[in-house]
Design a protein around this motif. Sequence first.
Motif, mmCIF file in Angstrom:
data_model
loop_
_atom_site.group_PDB
_atom_site.id
_atom_site.type_symbol
_atom_site.label_atom_id
_atom_site.label_comp_id
_atom_site.label_asym_id
_atom_site.label_seq_id
_atom_site.Cartn_x
_atom_site.Cartn_y
_atom_site.Cartn_z
ATOM 1 N N HIS A 1 0.823 -1.206 0.000
ATOM 2 C CA HIS A 1 0.000 0.000 0.000
ATOM 3 C C HIS A 1 0.860 1.261 0.000
ATOM 4 C CE1 HIS A 1 -3.974 -1.797 0.282
ATOM 5 N NE2 HIS A 1 -3.520 -2.635 1.206
ATOM 6 N N HIS A 2 1.944 1.250 0.764
ATOM 7 C CA HIS A 2 2.839 2.408 0.765
ATOM 8 C C HIS A 2 3.469 2.614 -0.616
ATOM 9 C CE1 HIS A 2 2.476 3.554 4.871
ATOM 10 N NE2 HIS A 2 2.982 2.449 5.359
ATOM 11 N N LEU A 3 3.780 1.510 -1.277
ATOM 12 C CA LEU A 3 4.380 1.635 -2.608
ATOM 13 C C LEU A 3 3.380 2.231 -3.592
ATOM 14 C CD1 LEU A 3 6.783 -0.858 -4.219
ATOM 15 C CD2 LEU A 3 4.963 0.101 -5.593
ATOM 16 N N LEU A 4 2.135 1.795 -3.521
ATOM 17 C CA LEU A 4 1.118 2.358 -4.398
ATOM 18 C C LEU A 4 0.919 3.848 -4.118
ATOM 19 C CD1 LEU A 4 -1.584 -0.472 -4.479
ATOM 20 C CD2 LEU A 4 0.044 0.142 -6.262
ATOM 21 N N GLU A 5 1.011 4.235 -2.843
ATOM 22 C CA GLU A 5 0.905 5.654 -2.513
ATOM 23 C C GLU A 5 2.082 6.431 -3.096
ATOM 24 O OE1 GLU A 5 0.615 5.997 1.681
ATOM 25 O OE2 GLU A 5 -1.248 4.845 1.834
ATOM 26 N N ALA A 6 3.263 5.835 -3.026
ATOM 27 C CA ALA A 6 4.448 6.526 -3.542
ATOM 28 C C ALA A 6 4.387 6.689 -5.053
ATOM 29 C CB ALA A 6 5.714 5.764 -3.138
ATOM 30 N N PHE A 7 3.734 5.759 -5.735
ATOM 31 C CA PHE A 7 3.664 5.800 -7.195
ATOM 32 C C PHE A 7 2.366 6.420 -7.713
ATOM 33 C CE2 PHE A 7 7.170 2.867 -7.032
ATOM 34 C CZ PHE A 7 7.878 3.168 -8.178
ATOM 35 N N LEU B 1 -12.452 9.833 -25.138
ATOM 36 C CA LEU B 1 -12.572 9.409 -23.748
ATOM 37 C C LEU B 1 -11.225 8.929 -23.225
ATOM 38 C CD1 LEU B 1 -15.919 7.376 -23.829
ATOM 39 C CD2 LEU B 1 -15.583 9.811 -23.316
ATOM 40 N N ASP B 2 -11.033 9.102 -21.937
ATOM 41 C CA ASP B 2 -9.838 8.592 -21.264
ATOM 42 C C ASP B 2 -10.136 7.170 -20.786
ATOM 43 O OD1 ASP B 2 -7.605 8.029 -19.775
ATOM 44 O OD2 ASP B 2 -7.653 9.881 -18.603
ATOM 45 N N VAL B 3 -9.441 6.193 -21.337
ATOM 46 C CA VAL B 3 -9.639 4.790 -20.949
ATOM 47 C C VAL B 3 -8.350 4.240 -20.341
ATOM 48 C CG1 VAL B 3 -11.473 4.319 -22.601
ATOM 49 C CG2 VAL B 3 -9.090 4.063 -23.316
ATOM 50 N N SER B 4 -7.616 5.102 -19.643
ATOM 51 C CA SER B 4 -6.346 4.696 -19.038
ATOM 52 C C SER B 4 -6.578 3.724 -17.888
ATOM 53 C CB SER B 4 -5.585 5.920 -18.552
ATOM 54 O OG SER B 4 -5.363 6.843 -19.592
ATOM 55 N N MET B 5 -5.499 3.288 -17.281
ATOM 56 C CA MET B 5 -5.567 2.250 -16.267
ATOM 57 C C MET B 5 -6.407 2.664 -15.060
ATOM 58 S SD MET B 5 -2.380 0.024 -14.735
ATOM 59 C CE MET B 5 -1.771 1.217 -13.581
ATOM 60 N N TRP B 6 -6.497 3.965 -14.770
ATOM 61 C CA TRP B 6 -7.247 4.397 -13.597
ATOM 62 C C TRP B 6 -8.727 4.033 -13.706
ATOM 63 C CZ3 TRP B 6 -11.432 7.626 -13.886
ATOM 64 C CH2 TRP B 6 -11.596 8.370 -15.060
ATOM 65 N N VAL B 7 -9.242 3.771 -14.918
ATOM 66 C CA VAL B 7 -10.662 3.472 -15.093
ATOM 67 C C VAL B 7 -11.001 2.108 -14.486
ATOM 68 C CG1 VAL B 7 -12.495 3.136 -16.793
ATOM 69 C CG2 VAL B 7 -10.747 4.887 -17.170
ATOM 70 N N TYR B 8 -10.108 1.138 -14.582
ATOM 71 C CA TYR B 8 -10.407 -0.220 -14.116
ATOM 72 C C TYR B 8 -9.426 -0.721 -13.057
ATOM 73 C CZ TYR B 8 -7.023 -0.821 -17.908
ATOM 74 O OH TYR B 8 -5.942 -0.697 -18.743
ATOM 75 N N ALA B 9 -8.453 0.097 -12.650
ATOM 76 C CA ALA B 9 -7.491 -0.313 -11.628
ATOM 77 C C ALA B 9 -6.991 0.931 -10.907
ATOM 78 C CB ALA B 9 -6.324 -1.079 -12.258
ATOM 79 N N ASN B 10 -6.138 0.733 -9.913
ATOM 80 C CA ASN B 10 -5.506 1.873 -9.255
ATOM 81 C C ASN B 10 -4.594 2.593 -10.234
ATOM 82 O OD1 ASN B 10 -6.712 0.789 -6.915
ATOM 83 N ND2 ASN B 10 -5.045 1.583 -5.659
ATOM 84 N N ASP B 11 -4.610 3.896 -10.172
ATOM 85 C CA ASP B 11 -3.779 4.676 -11.081
ATOM 86 C C ASP B 11 -2.367 4.792 -10.521
ATOM 87 O OD1 ASP B 11 -3.098 6.120 -13.273
ATOM 88 O OD2 ASP B 11 -4.109 7.969 -12.670
ATOM 89 N N VAL B 12 -1.392 4.816 -11.403
ATOM 90 C CA VAL B 12 0.003 5.031 -11.020
ATOM 91 C C VAL B 12 0.602 6.062 -11.962
ATOM 92 C CG1 VAL B 12 0.306 2.731 -10.051
ATOM 93 C CG2 VAL B 12 0.835 3.121 -12.453
ATOM 94 N N ASP B 13 1.603 6.751 -11.470
ATOM 95 C CA ASP B 13 2.209 7.840 -12.233
ATOM 96 C C ASP B 13 2.830 7.353 -13.537
ATOM 97 O OD1 ASP B 13 3.098 10.846 -11.816
ATOM 98 O OD2 ASP B 13 4.845 9.792 -12.628
ATOM 99 N N LEU C 1 11.555 5.014 -10.994
ATOM 100 C CA LEU C 1 11.704 5.809 -9.782
ATOM 101 C C LEU C 1 10.344 6.345 -9.371
ATOM 102 C CD1 LEU C 1 13.682 7.254 -7.772
ATOM 103 C CD2 LEU C 1 13.610 9.186 -9.357
ATOM 104 N N PRO C 2 9.938 6.178 -8.117
ATOM 105 C CA PRO C 2 8.625 6.693 -7.706
ATOM 106 C C PRO C 2 8.634 8.209 -7.663
ATOM 107 C CG PRO C 2 9.800 5.834 -5.814
ATOM 108 C CD PRO C 2 10.614 5.476 -7.019
ATOM 109 N N PRO C 3 7.539 8.840 -8.081
ATOM 110 C CA PRO C 3 7.505 10.308 -8.040
ATOM 111 C C PRO C 3 7.491 10.856 -6.628
ATOM 112 C CG PRO C 3 5.337 9.431 -8.578
ATOM 113 C CD PRO C 3 6.294 8.266 -8.593
#
Length: 711
Positions: free
Chosen positions: A50-56, A87-99, A421-423
């Motif tokens: 979870h921390h990694l997903l927050e970092a990314f 339309l925006d059909v990026s990964m955030w539509v069906y999963a957690n978004d990452v940078d 590298l995580p943002p």
Amino acid sequence: MLLLSRPSHLISRITPWSLSYRLRTPGIARLFLGTIAMAALHPFLTKDAHHLLEAFAPTEEKTRERAEALQRVRDALATENGGTDVLDVSMWVYANDVDAAPLDLAVVDTQFPRGRPPHTGGSPSDDATTMNEITTALLAHGFAGTFPSPTPTRSVIPHSRNPRDPVPTSTSATDIPWADYTPPPRGRTEIVYPATLSAQTPTPFTLMPPAPTLLPLIELLKSYTALSAHIQQTIALAYIWLRSWGVHEITPLALALLVVKFIQETAGVRPLLPDGREGARTVWVRFNAYNRRQKMQTSETVELDASFCAPGPPPAELANQRLGPAFHAFLKWFAEKKFHSKAPVNLSIHTPRMIHASLPTTNTVWADHQLIIRDPFVLTHNHAARVSRQTLHHTYIVANTAASVLSRGSALTGVFGPYLLPPRASAWFGQTRAYHKTRSRSKFAIELETTIQTPHSARSVTLRRVEAAIHGKYGRKFSIGLFGSTQYGVDAPTSDLDLVVIDADRMQGFTPDVKLKRLPAVYDVQDLATTLRKRGFRILRVIPQASVPIVKFLDPDTNLYCDINVNDQLGIHNTALIRAYCDLHPVVRPIVRALKRWARPLGLNDPGAAQGAASFSSYALVLMVVGRLQMRGLLPNLQDMGPVNADVDMDDAVRRGAGADSFWLRMRDGRRLQCDTRWRRPSPSRPSSPASSTPESLQADLHDALLDWFQ
């Protein structure tokens, strides 16, 4: 490059290790349930995930950049084509978004969102016309990009199993610029799936021309990922993991289909097949049929069923699953599939109702594909068409070893590669691994924060035993010296012991007047190995032809591994210098300890090539740390002995200036090399390391220094 994932112990080169602990869980399904494997996994695995997903997570700048790009594309296409939307059909539509996720856009025909029925007219040339209109509009608004080549370059499995080698992708130099677009070649019998446009400038994105089955596919994925939050998180975490290993060919959409297939096979999730109660959802697509005998291609508009049933409640084993064990199980599943094997692997998550029984369900071009991830509705389209066998082989190696590493209880950061590298590196530094404000801290975090060397009585025992062996055979004029990490305080309890036999008659080493053929018997490392063996040490390897001949041995009483050389005292001089640098600034030791802990499992701290290609020694890593801190003005140059006259030869200046403060090395060819061992002893004030430094400020300095080193 990936932090703290990375400075922790991210694996930039994972090599299969022999495991002392083997999972005895029968089958992948029980791995997913985590009944037995859970006990072997790291206790912070899910928290770290979870921390990694927050970092990314995407930064505000990234979010703003995506929104601006979407609006620019909408403006460009609206100018030329009033009947379309984007339309925006990026990964955030069906999963957690990452940078790091790409911006995926789709053009929607607002007049015919489900495709053009036959009675509305149209011809096969309409597809090319639409494509040309889109590319012309984008080019006119400053965008530029390519279409994927219909025949991407694919490489065979490499001879090397080194995951540090660059991953050749299937991207071909023959990718087609937008201005040169031509329709797909004749000779295929398939349901037409539009080619995706890839924009490189000014903002990278992909754009799907009107495709009636794309939005149903996105909705199908959303139905699956809504079953449990950790499914969306697993997709995002797996995407970060792939990108950290340099794998770009597996798109977020293809990865999501893989994860859905994974939960279908391991967690008892049934395919959402249409059962007649959900209502018909037909779309109209182009179907090309090729007659080989007549060498003619015909095209017609056909109906496809894009319906699926609503998901029921998730199975109990899926609902109770946590992110960490789920990600570990996915790695295990991916490795066991062996997608790189000789026989192509064909995966499908959905079987639609066939309105036209004559429509094909395979594609002749799949003969060249290694992994086939079939579209749920357009059964002749492969979402992994550009994934090469070499990429799958590379991913198999790191997935297989990552699953084994996690099964041994290692931290999550130990399975990520160096290419991302995580943002939010600072946030990741502050929260991951250690939980500095809680009592439950990982072993590595404690090691990272500890700057005081722990005494090891076992080393004293080994040292006394070696001294007794040397004195008993060669006399008391020879003594044993210690050098290396154990002497400047960055060692671990299991660190090797670096020893040197000191010859009191030759304290400057192999000076020109020393006759190499008349050296005492102790200089013969074969004889030295025999002496140690007779005293109960286990000889592992004798290397007489090395630039510094050594004996590698094990003390069975203390289980310590040791390296010993004869009278190469340069290591002792170097150790004293490094110890002085470590005393000058409190972050030096933690940084070096972190880098060694990170580099060793990657094969980056293996100068003896024990696990593959030769790589950095620990001393080389220390020098890189010291050099970087010197560049930042945090450490002085203790070897700066003042300006040298430009008219004086440097070698002569060293010889005259060093005098007794020099040590002579012998080279392999018999030549002698004089080394200047002088350096300025630092003042006791230590301005770079104020006594008032608090633990919090020290930790902040350490985080900043680590981030600076990796950048």
